[in-house]
Motif scaffolding. Sequence first.
Motif, PDB file in Angstrom:
ATOM      1  N   GLY A  18       0.655  -0.413   0.074  1.00  9.71           N
ATOM      2  CA  GLY A  18       0.371  -0.455   0.240  1.00  9.71           C
ATOM      3  C   GLY A  18       1.015   1.445  -0.198  1.00  9.71           C
ATOM      4  O   GLY A  18       0.216   2.608   0.823  1.00  9.71           O
ATOM      5  N   VAL A  19       1.851   1.451  -0.694  1.00 13.74           N
ATOM      6  CA  VAL A  19       2.691   2.420  -0.553  1.00 13.74           C
ATOM      7  C   VAL A  19       2.313   3.348  -1.744  1.00 13.74           C
ATOM      8  O   VAL A  19       2.580   2.490  -3.100  1.00 13.74           O
ATOM      9  CB  VAL A  19       4.529   1.937  -0.999  1.00 13.74           C
ATOM     10  N   GLU A  20       2.658   4.784  -2.160  1.00 10.36           N
ATOM     11  CA  GLU A  20       2.988   5.204  -2.616  1.00 10.36           C
ATOM     12  C   GLU A  20       3.913   5.933  -3.151  1.00 10.36           C
ATOM     13  O   GLU A  20       4.268   6.643  -2.298  1.00 10.36           O
ATOM     14  CB  GLU A  20       1.294   6.545  -2.587  1.00 10.36           C
ATOM     15  N   VAL A  21       4.067   6.113  -4.323  1.00 10.90           N
ATOM     16  CA  VAL A  21       5.757   6.492  -4.984  1.00 10.90           C
ATOM     17  C   VAL A  21       5.145   8.014  -4.479  1.00 10.90           C
ATOM     18  O   VAL A  21       4.499   8.291  -5.096  1.00 10.90           O
ATOM     19  CB  VAL A  21       5.676   6.301  -6.075  1.00 10.90           C
ATOM     20  N   PRO A  22       6.127   8.834  -4.222  1.00 15.66           N
ATOM     21  CA  PRO A  22       5.919  10.541  -4.441  1.00 15.66           C
ATOM     22  C   PRO A  22       6.632  11.124  -5.898  1.00 15.66           C
ATOM     23  O   PRO A  22       6.768  10.221  -6.760  1.00 15.66           O
ATOM     24  CB  PRO A  22       7.480  10.969  -3.435  1.00 15.66           C
ATOM     25  N   GLU A  23       6.150  12.244  -6.277  1.00 17.26           N
ATOM     26  CA  GLU A  23       6.172  12.081  -7.149  1.00 17.26           C
ATOM     27  C   GLU A  23       7.433  12.785  -7.968  1.00 17.26           C
ATOM     28  O   GLU A  23       7.624  12.226  -9.481  1.00 17.26           O
ATOM     29  CB  GLU A  23       5.609  13.912  -7.762  1.00 17.26           C
ATOM     30  N   ASN A  24       8.205  13.148  -7.390  1.00 22.10           N
ATOM     31  CA  ASN A  24       9.776  13.019  -7.846  1.00 22.10           C
ATOM     32  C   ASN A  24      10.348  11.786  -8.113  1.00 22.10           C
ATOM     33  O   ASN A  24      10.468  10.985  -8.799  1.00 22.10           O
ATOM     34  CB  ASN A  24      10.517  13.728  -6.860  1.00 22.10           C
ATOM     35  N   GLY A  25      10.142  10.142  -7.404  1.00 17.32           N
ATOM     36  CA  GLY A  25       9.954   9.347  -7.340  1.00 17.32           C
ATOM     37  C   GLY A  25       9.457   9.022  -8.815  1.00 17.32           C
ATOM     38  O   GLY A  25      10.193   8.294  -9.786  1.00 17.32           O
ATOM     39  N   ARG A  26       8.642   9.094  -8.757  1.00 14.86           N
ATOM     40  CA  ARG A  26       7.662   8.427 -10.160  1.00 14.86           C
ATOM     41  C   ARG A  26       8.112   9.196 -11.456  1.00 14.86           C
ATOM     42  O   ARG A  26       8.601   8.006 -12.467  1.00 14.86           O
ATOM     43  CB  ARG A  26       5.889   9.122 -10.241  1.00 14.86           C
ATOM     44  N   ILE A  27       8.762  10.874 -11.176  1.00 16.68           N
ATOM     45  CA  ILE A  27       9.503  11.186 -12.424  1.00 16.68           C
ATOM     46  C   ILE A  27      11.123  10.511 -12.687  1.00 16.68           C
ATOM     47  O   ILE A  27      11.050  10.300 -13.903  1.00 16.68           O
ATOM     48  CB  ILE A  27       9.154  12.656 -12.969  1.00 16.68           C
ATOM     49  N   ALA A  28      11.094  10.252 -11.835  1.00 16.70           N
ATOM     50  CA  ALA A  28      12.904   9.789 -11.944  1.00 16.70           C
ATOM     51  C   ALA A  28      12.742   8.528 -12.696  1.00 16.70           C
ATOM     52  O   ALA A  28      13.361   7.905 -13.666  1.00 16.70           O
ATOM     53  CB  ALA A  28      13.412   9.238 -10.893  1.00 16.70           C
ATOM     54  N   ARG A  29      12.033   7.889 -12.341  1.00 18.32           N
ATOM     55  CA  ARG A  29      11.269   6.181 -12.356  1.00 18.32           C
ATOM     56  C   ARG A  29      11.436   6.054 -14.345  1.00 18.32           C
ATOM     57  O   ARG A  29      11.138   5.506 -15.067  1.00 18.32           O
ATOM     58  CB  ARG A  29      10.926   5.387 -11.878  1.00 18.32           C
ATOM     59  N   ASN A  30      10.242   7.177 -14.404  1.00 20.83           N
ATOM     60  CA  ASN A  30      10.079   6.963 -16.042  1.00 20.83           C
ATOM     61  C   ASN A  30      10.971   7.792 -16.988  1.00 20.83           C
ATOM     62  O   ASN A  30      11.233   7.574 -17.733  1.00 20.83           O
ATOM     63  CB  ASN A  30       8.669   8.730 -15.859  1.00 20.83           C
ATOM     64  N   LEU A  31      11.814   8.142 -16.594  1.00 14.08           N
ATOM     65  CA  LEU A  31      13.005   8.783 -17.252  1.00 14.08           C
ATOM     66  C   LEU A  31      14.321   7.727 -17.642  1.00 14.08           C
ATOM     67  O   LEU A  31      14.879   7.113 -18.325  1.00 14.08           O
ATOM     68  CB  LEU A  31      14.278  10.257 -16.359  1.00 14.08           C
ATOM     69  N   MET A  32      13.614   6.666 -16.501  1.00 14.68           N
ATOM     70  CA  MET A  32      15.273   5.385 -16.761  1.00 14.68           C
ATOM     71  C   MET A  32      14.342   4.990 -17.252  1.00 14.68           C
ATOM     72  O   MET A  32      15.351   3.693 -18.316  1.00 14.68           O
ATOM     73  CB  MET A  32      15.533   4.685 -15.038  1.00 14.68           C
ATOM     74  N   LEU A  33      13.073   4.772 -17.508  1.00 11.92           N
ATOM     75  CA  LEU A  33      12.100   3.744 -18.652  1.00 11.92           C
ATOM     76  C   LEU A  33      12.197   3.879 -19.795  1.00 11.92           C
ATOM     77  O   LEU A  33      12.700   3.259 -20.302  1.00 11.92           O
ATOM     78  CB  LEU A  33      10.956   3.281 -17.251  1.00 11.92           C
ATOM     79  N   ALA A  34      12.428   5.355 -20.004  1.00  6.87           N
ATOM     80  CA  ALA A  34      12.431   6.199 -21.068  1.00  6.87           C
ATOM     81  C   ALA A  34      13.820   5.783 -21.818  1.00  6.87           C
ATOM     82  O   ALA A  34      13.773   5.404 -23.354  1.00  6.87           O
ATOM     83  CB  ALA A  34      12.163   7.412 -21.293  1.00  6.87           C
ATOM     84  N   GLY A  35      14.994   6.236 -21.073  1.00  8.09           N
ATOM     85  CA  GLY A  35      15.672   5.476 -21.476  1.00  8.09           C
ATOM     86  C   GLY A  35      16.406   4.339 -21.642  1.00  8.09           C
ATOM     87  O   GLY A  35      17.075   4.396 -23.087  1.00  8.09           O
ATOM     88  N   ASN A  36      16.302   3.201 -21.254  1.00  9.14           N
ATOM     89  CA  ASN A  36      16.114   2.472 -21.318  1.00  9.14           C
ATOM     90  C   ASN A  36      15.557   1.493 -22.733  1.00  9.14           C
ATOM     91  O   ASN A  36      15.807   0.512 -23.352  1.00  9.14           O
ATOM     92  CB  ASN A  36      15.363   1.670 -19.938  1.00  9.14           C
ATOM     93  N   TYR A  37      14.296   2.423 -22.507  1.00 11.40           N
ATOM     94  CA  TYR A  37      13.089   1.622 -23.720  1.00 11.40           C
ATOM     95  C   TYR A  37      14.044   2.376 -24.850  1.00 11.40           C
ATOM     96  O   TYR A  37      13.824   1.338 -25.887  1.00 11.40           O
ATOM     97  CB  TYR A  37      12.151   2.395 -23.774  1.00 11.40           C
ATOM     98  N   LEU A  38      14.445   3.347 -24.976  1.00 13.90           N
ATOM     99  CA  LEU A  38      15.189   3.947 -26.318  1.00 13.90           C
ATOM    100  C   LEU A  38      16.430   3.099 -26.796  1.00 13.90           C
ATOM    101  O   LEU A  38      16.441   2.557 -27.755  1.00 13.90           O
ATOM    102  CB  LEU A  38      15.686   5.298 -26.085  1.00 13.90           C
ATOM    103  N   GLN A  39      17.159   3.426 -25.643  1.00 15.07           N
ATOM    104  CA  GLN A  39      18.101   2.026 -25.898  1.00 15.07           C
ATOM    105  C   GLN A  39      18.101   0.758 -26.279  1.00 15.07           C
ATOM    106  O   GLN A  39      18.841   0.512 -27.328  1.00 15.07           O
ATOM    107  CB  GLN A  39      19.524   1.975 -24.695  1.00 15.07           C
ATOM    108  N   SER A  40      16.767   0.299 -25.641  1.00 19.25           N
ATOM    109  CA  SER A  40      16.340  -1.353 -25.868  1.00 19.25           C
ATOM    110  C   SER A  40      16.095  -1.536 -26.869  1.00 19.25           C
ATOM    111  O   SER A  40      16.653  -2.466 -28.103  1.00 19.25           O
ATOM    112  CB  SER A  40      15.720  -1.852 -24.300  1.00 19.25           C
ATOM    113  N   ASN A  41      14.917  -0.614 -27.751  1.00 23.90           N
ATOM    114  CA  ASN A  41      14.958  -0.839 -29.465  1.00 23.90           C
ATOM    115  C   ASN A  41      15.623  -0.548 -30.202  1.00 23.90           C
ATOM    116  O   ASN A  41      15.696  -0.742 -31.459  1.00 23.90           O
ATOM    117  CB  ASN A  41      13.072   0.633 -29.447  1.00 23.90           C
ATOM    118  N   ILE A  42      17.020   0.588 -29.853  1.00 22.40           N
ATOM    119  CA  ILE A  42      17.940   0.534 -30.374  1.00 22.40           C
ATOM    120  C   ILE A  42      18.253  -0.036 -31.169  1.00 22.40           C
ATOM    121  O   ILE A  42      19.109  -0.737 -32.092  1.00 22.40           O
ATOM    122  CB  ILE A  42      18.839   2.036 -29.863  1.00 22.40           C
ATOM    123  N   LEU A  43      19.234  -0.861 -30.139  1.00 18.59           N
ATOM    124  CA  LEU A  43      20.037  -1.903 -29.797  1.00 18.59           C
ATOM    125  C   LEU A  43      19.059  -3.178 -30.656  1.00 18.59           C
ATOM    126  O   LEU A  43      19.575  -3.321 -31.764  1.00 18.59           O
ATOM    127  CB  LEU A  43      20.126  -2.560 -28.786  1.00 18.59           C
TER     128      LEU A  43
END
Length: 181
Positions: A82-107
């Motif tokens: 029942g933990v809610e992630v703070p907004e900055n934590g959500r944004i940081a995760r999404n930035l990591m996901l976005a960078g990994n998504y891009l490099q993975s698709n390029i690869l």
Amino acid sequence: MSKTVIAIDPVTRLEGHLKVEVQVEDGKVADAWITGGMFRGFEAILRGRNPRDASQIVQRICGVCPVAHATASSLAIEAVCGVEVPENGRIARNLMLAGNYLQSNILHFYHLAGQDFIQGPDTAPFMPRYAKPDLRLPPAINAVGVDQYVEALEVRAVCHEMVALFGGRMPHVHGILPGGA
């Protein structure tokens, strides 16, 4: 009626193991099956472990997409607790996901699958895996493919660096944990 089953095992140039079977009847695909036959056993590895370790352990499933595995395990633990992630934590995760998504698709597109289409030297990895028919680009546009291949290496490195900046390292980031980033 002519009936044939074609099997490609393993399917190459992807992360993991995959088998594809296609049933052809009278020249048309009648049925198809895809099997991912590799049991990695991370559910068993996590049994009895501290749940806070899950995001670090499950990333080892894949060096191409570790951020998705870390995020999924953290989201599961957060849902159970029942933990809610703070907004900055959500944004940081999404930035990591976005960078990994891009490099993975390029690869995948340029550096794994693209090898079957770009005419390079007649050595690995530029030899088509299945040479009938030869699907490599015609000479007139092949130079563009080679240029994009090289540029993709550079862009992928930038994406990798982005994930490392937010996640502490890449692959296998330290910055995604249950409760935030």
